[in-house]
Design a protein around this motif. Sequence first.
Motif, short mmCIF file in Angstrom:
data_model
loop_
_atom_site.label_atom_id
_atom_site.label_comp_id
_atom_site.label_asym_id
_atom_site.label_seq_id
_atom_site.Cartn_x
_atom_site.Cartn_y
_atom_site.Cartn_z
N LEU A 142 -25.79 -5.13 53.25
CA LEU A 142 -25.52 -5.47 51.85
C LEU A 142 -25.55 -4.22 50.98
N TRP A 143 -26.56 -3.36 51.21
CA TRP A 143 -26.63 -2.12 50.44
C TRP A 143 -25.42 -1.24 50.72
N VAL A 191 -30.29 -6.47 54.71
CA VAL A 191 -30.46 -5.60 53.55
C VAL A 191 -29.62 -4.32 53.68
N ILE A 195 -32.91 -11.80 54.92
CA ILE A 195 -32.79 -10.71 53.96
C ILE A 195 -33.11 -9.38 54.63
N TRP A 218 -37.48 -8.31 63.03
CA TRP A 218 -37.42 -9.72 62.63
C TRP A 218 -37.11 -10.61 63.83
N VAL A 274 -36.50 -17.39 54.70
CA VAL A 274 -35.84 -16.69 53.60
C VAL A 274 -35.91 -15.17 53.80
N VAL A 275 -37.09 -14.68 54.14
CA VAL A 275 -37.31 -13.23 54.22
C VAL A 275 -36.60 -12.61 55.41
#
Length: 207
Positions: A66-67, A63, A59, A94, A55-56
């Motif tokens: 998306l921002w 991030v 994201i 990641w 999940v993390v």
Amino acid sequence: MTTMVATTRAAAGPADLAKYAALLAKIALFALLLTALIWPDLSGIKGKASTARLVVYPIGALVLPLWWFAYGRAKSKLHKAFPWHADLLLTLPWLIDLLGNRLNLFDTITWWDDAMHFSLWALLTAGALTAFAPRDLSRALTAVVALGFGATAAVIWELGEYVAFVRHSTELQTAYTDTLGDLTLGSLGALLAGLILFQVRRRQALT
């Protein structure tokens, strides 16, 4: 006219390279995440908060896009175009962490975990500052911002690890010492990233 076109293409080269590298890094990351879902025993993250990571990690990699598309594209005064270099820096931690787990490097190379806490926090901090920190910050302020972000991110990560799997694992007996080392290395990596970024921006301003 020919000279102008050639100059424009040369200037666009590094940005294009960062764009393709960032996209490839995201594709590789999501491919590894997909294989972790299909073959969890081969993922290297089984028993290491695999659900939380699944999940993390997406994201964390998404991030900034998306921002940007929700807010930054219209409001940000820091960039005229999407900051691909920052996106690449924010994606690599990641991907590298997941790849290291997939290859079982964390459990087979004694210094690998320490090296990752230092280097991945350096990349993460460099990406965050590249995307959001004003370019006219002094060296001291850049260092403070880098430490503030890096140390906070390191604390959040260690808390997440403890809640997700450390408290129920055999690592609990050595977790305190390990956590102190990880926090120190992550903070030092963040500080180094801030100082390097300041020098890079200073050189760019002089050219």
